[in-house]
Design a protein around this motif. Structure first.
Motif, short mmCIF file in Angstrom:
data_model
loop_
_atom_site.label_atom_id
_atom_site.label_comp_id
_atom_site.label_asym_id
_atom_site.label_seq_id
_atom_site.Cartn_x
_atom_site.Cartn_y
_atom_site.Cartn_z
N SER A 123 89.04 45.82 6.53
CA SER A 123 90.39 46.30 6.26
C SER A 123 90.60 47.70 6.83
CB SER A 123 90.64 46.30 4.75
OG SER A 123 91.92 46.76 4.46
N LEU A 124 89.64 48.57 6.62
CA LEU A 124 89.74 49.93 7.16
C LEU A 124 89.77 49.91 8.69
CD1 LEU A 124 87.26 51.76 4.77
CD2 LEU A 124 89.75 52.03 4.82
N ARG A 125 88.98 49.01 9.28
CA ARG A 125 88.93 48.89 10.74
C ARG A 125 90.26 48.33 11.26
NH1 ARG A 125 84.15 46.21 11.43
NH2 ARG A 125 83.09 48.16 11.91
N ARG A 126 90.76 47.29 10.63
CA ARG A 126 92.00 46.65 11.06
C ARG A 126 93.18 47.64 11.02
NH1 ARG A 126 92.14 42.98 7.38
NH2 ARG A 126 93.44 44.20 6.00
N ASP A 127 93.22 48.44 9.96
CA ASP A 127 94.32 49.39 9.80
C ASP A 127 94.05 50.73 10.50
OD1 ASP A 127 95.66 47.50 8.31
OD2 ASP A 127 94.96 48.27 6.40
N LYS A 128 92.89 50.82 11.15
CA LYS A 128 92.50 52.02 11.90
C LYS A 128 92.60 53.29 11.05
CE LYS A 128 93.70 49.84 16.18
NZ LYS A 128 94.65 49.66 17.22
N LEU A 129 92.09 53.19 9.83
CA LEU A 129 92.15 54.32 8.91
C LEU A 129 90.98 55.28 9.08
CD1 LEU A 129 93.44 52.52 5.72
CD2 LEU A 129 94.73 53.93 7.33
N PRO A 179 87.56 56.29 11.89
CA PRO A 179 86.91 56.04 13.18
C PRO A 179 85.70 55.11 13.01
CG PRO A 179 87.10 58.40 12.76
CD PRO A 179 87.51 57.70 11.52
N GLU A 180 85.35 54.41 14.07
CA GLU A 180 84.25 53.44 14.04
C GLU A 180 82.94 54.07 13.58
OE1 GLU A 180 82.87 49.76 13.97
OE2 GLU A 180 84.92 50.24 14.52
N LYS A 181 82.68 55.28 14.03
CA LYS A 181 81.44 55.98 13.64
C LYS A 181 81.38 56.15 12.12
CE LYS A 181 78.82 60.18 14.51
NZ LYS A 181 78.78 61.46 15.22
N GLN A 182 82.50 56.52 11.51
CA GLN A 182 82.53 56.69 10.07
C GLN A 182 82.41 55.34 9.35
OE1 GLN A 182 86.13 59.20 9.68
NE2 GLN A 182 84.82 60.50 8.41
N LEU A 183 82.96 54.29 9.94
CA LEU A 183 82.87 52.98 9.31
C LEU A 183 81.43 52.50 9.21
CD1 LEU A 183 85.93 51.17 10.92
CD2 LEU A 183 85.69 51.96 8.56
N GLU A 184 80.65 52.73 10.26
CA GLU A 184 79.25 52.32 10.23
C GLU A 184 78.47 53.11 9.18
OE1 GLU A 184 78.01 49.61 11.62
OE2 GLU A 184 80.06 49.29 12.29
N SER A 185 78.75 54.40 9.10
CA SER A 185 78.11 55.25 8.10
C SER A 185 78.52 54.81 6.70
CB SER A 185 78.53 56.71 8.33
OG SER A 185 78.10 57.52 7.27
N LEU A 186 79.79 54.50 6.54
CA LEU A 186 80.32 54.06 5.26
C LEU A 186 79.67 52.76 4.82
CD1 LEU A 186 82.41 54.30 2.96
CD2 LEU A 186 84.03 53.11 4.46
N LYS A 187 79.54 51.84 5.75
CA LYS A 187 78.93 50.54 5.44
C LYS A 187 77.51 50.72 4.91
CE LYS A 187 78.16 46.09 7.65
NZ LYS A 187 78.33 45.34 8.90
N ALA A 188 76.74 51.56 5.56
CA ALA A 188 75.36 51.81 5.13
C ALA A 188 75.32 52.48 3.76
CB ALA A 188 74.64 52.67 6.15
N LYS A 189 76.22 53.42 3.54
CA LYS A 189 76.25 54.15 2.27
C LYS A 189 76.65 53.24 1.11
CE LYS A 189 76.73 58.98 1.61
NZ LYS A 189 77.42 60.19 1.86
#
Length: 64
Positions: free
Chosen positions: A19-25, A27-37
């Motif tokens: 959802s965050l990726r689709r809505d571009k809320l 950046p991709e770098k933060q999304l990967e970090s977020l996923k791991a966290k």
């Protein structure tokens, strides 16, 4: 891995990231970090706040 092989936590994590990726809320770098966290169970309210503030600041600089 199919959805039936995943835990409810991992399914929810994938949905949030998608959802965050689709809505571009974020950046991709933060999304990967977020996923791991999130997966590690160490995500706190303060972490969300900082991540959002960084994304907003980056967007403001890009628009300036």
């Amino acid at each position: 891995m199919t959805q039936t092989d995943q835990t409810p936590d991992s399914i929810l994590t994938e949905e949030v990231i998608a959802s965050l990726r689709r809505d571009k809320l974020l950046p991709e770098k933060q999304l990967e970090s977020l996923k791991a966290k999130i997966a590690s169970g160490k995500m706190k309210a303060e972490d969300w706040q900082v991540m959002i503030e960084l994304a907003v600041d980056a967007e403001a600089k890009k628009d300036a």
